[in-house]
Write a protein that holds these residues in place. Structure first.
Motif, short mmCIF file in Angstrom:
data_model
loop_
_atom_site.label_atom_id
_atom_site.label_comp_id
_atom_site.label_asym_id
_atom_site.label_seq_id
_atom_site.Cartn_x
_atom_site.Cartn_y
_atom_site.Cartn_z
N GLN A 113 -4.26 5.50 -19.79
CA GLN A 113 -3.15 5.87 -18.92
C GLN A 113 -1.90 5.03 -19.20
OE1 GLN A 113 -6.23 4.90 -18.08
NE2 GLN A 113 -7.11 6.26 -16.59
N GLY A 114 -2.02 4.00 -20.04
CA GLY A 114 -0.93 3.07 -20.32
C GLY A 114 -1.32 1.69 -19.84
N LEU A 115 -0.34 0.84 -19.60
CA LEU A 115 -0.62 -0.49 -19.07
C LEU A 115 -0.95 -0.32 -17.58
CD1 LEU A 115 -0.68 -3.49 -19.90
CD2 LEU A 115 1.65 -3.65 -19.01
N VAL A 116 -2.13 -0.77 -17.18
CA VAL A 116 -2.59 -0.61 -15.80
C VAL A 116 -2.68 -1.98 -15.16
CG1 VAL A 116 -4.53 0.11 -14.34
CG2 VAL A 116 -3.85 1.52 -16.29
N MET A 117 -2.19 -2.10 -13.91
CA MET A 117 -2.22 -3.35 -13.16
C MET A 117 -2.81 -3.09 -11.78
SD MET A 117 -0.57 -5.16 -10.52
CE MET A 117 0.94 -4.26 -10.30
N VAL A 118 -3.64 -4.03 -11.31
CA VAL A 118 -4.17 -3.98 -9.95
C VAL A 118 -3.70 -5.23 -9.21
CG1 VAL A 118 -6.12 -2.50 -10.55
CG2 VAL A 118 -6.41 -4.97 -10.59
N PRO A 119 -3.15 -5.08 -7.99
CA PRO A 119 -2.60 -6.21 -7.27
C PRO A 119 -3.50 -6.74 -6.15
CG PRO A 119 -1.70 -4.18 -6.40
CD PRO A 119 -2.68 -3.80 -7.49
N VAL A 120 -3.28 -7.99 -5.81
CA VAL A 120 -3.97 -8.60 -4.68
C VAL A 120 -3.42 -8.03 -3.37
CG1 VAL A 120 -4.35 -10.77 -3.43
CG2 VAL A 120 -4.41 -10.74 -5.91
N GLY A 121 -2.13 -7.77 -3.32
CA GLY A 121 -1.47 -7.41 -2.07
C GLY A 121 -1.40 -5.94 -1.75
N SER A 122 -2.21 -5.12 -2.42
CA SER A 122 -2.15 -3.68 -2.20
C SER A 122 -3.48 -3.05 -2.60
CB SER A 122 -1.01 -3.08 -3.04
OG SER A 122 -1.04 -1.68 -3.06
N ASN A 123 -3.61 -1.78 -2.26
CA ASN A 123 -4.79 -1.02 -2.69
C ASN A 123 -4.43 -0.02 -3.80
OD1 ASN A 123 -3.25 0.72 -1.09
ND2 ASN A 123 -5.05 1.81 -0.33
N ALA A 124 -3.22 -0.14 -4.35
CA ALA A 124 -2.74 0.81 -5.34
C ALA A 124 -3.04 0.34 -6.76
CB ALA A 124 -1.23 1.02 -5.19
N VAL A 125 -3.68 1.19 -7.55
CA VAL A 125 -3.84 0.96 -8.98
C VAL A 125 -2.56 1.51 -9.60
CG1 VAL A 125 -5.17 1.52 -11.04
CG2 VAL A 125 -6.34 1.17 -8.84
#
Length: 172
Positions: A113-125
């Motif tokens: 999908q490209g560069l993927v990031m997961v954050p501590v402060g959200s539930n959004a991939v």
């Protein structure tokens, strides 16, 4: 880090590409020879708060997240340094995305999908375009996301310490 010629201050995540082993180490990314363990390079990130995850793209590009926190007796405190960096071939860091919209970036990986990031402060991939544009790929049931890997079938596997679960995000 027990060897006199190796420096590690607080290693977090790591990645392997070719003959290199990369480690996010608070405010630098360290590269080691994969076979011997010998230090090869240290790449500084000016004003980094908390370098957390490191990923290497298929072309050898190295990425690192700065979660933008400090850990105190009161828990995580934002530092205002949240960013995703890309290193050039000389080891110079360039912020490709920064700020509150990253929701304290944590895990990062190059995926179909490209560069993927997961954050501590959200539930959004999230996906991160080369120009830093963020797009939500999917919202998971709960946040405090930590790590992300690509499974053999192309799905994303995402850990959440907020939910104490591991999510699978299918390509569809």
């Amino acid at each position: 880090g027990a060897d006199d010629d190796v420096t590690l201050h607080g290693p977090k995540c790591s990645a392997v590409h070719g003959d290199r082993f990369y480690v996010a180490d608070i405010d630098v990314v360290r590269a080691f020879d994969r076979s011997s363990g010998a230090p090869v390079a240290t790449w500084e990130v000016s004003n980094a708060g908390f370098l957390n995850d490191v990923a290497v793209g298929a072309d050898g590009t190295v990425y690192v997240t700065d979660t933008g926190i400090t850990i105190t007796a009161q828990g995580f405190q934002p530092t205002g340094t949240a960013a995703i960096y890309r290193f050039d071939t000389n080891g110079n860091a360039e912020a490709i995305a920064r700020g509150d919209a990253l929701s304290l970036p944590n895990g990062v990986i190059e995926a179909p999908q490209g560069l993927v990031m997961v954050p501590v402060g959200s539930n959004a991939v999230m996906t991160v375009a080369a120009d830093g544009t963020l797009s939500t790929l999917v919202e998971l049931p709960q946040g405090q996301l930590d790590g992300v890997v690509v499974a053999a079938d192309g799905s994303l596997v995402v850990s959440s310490f907020g939910a104490n679960v591991i999510y699978q995000v299918t390509p569809s």
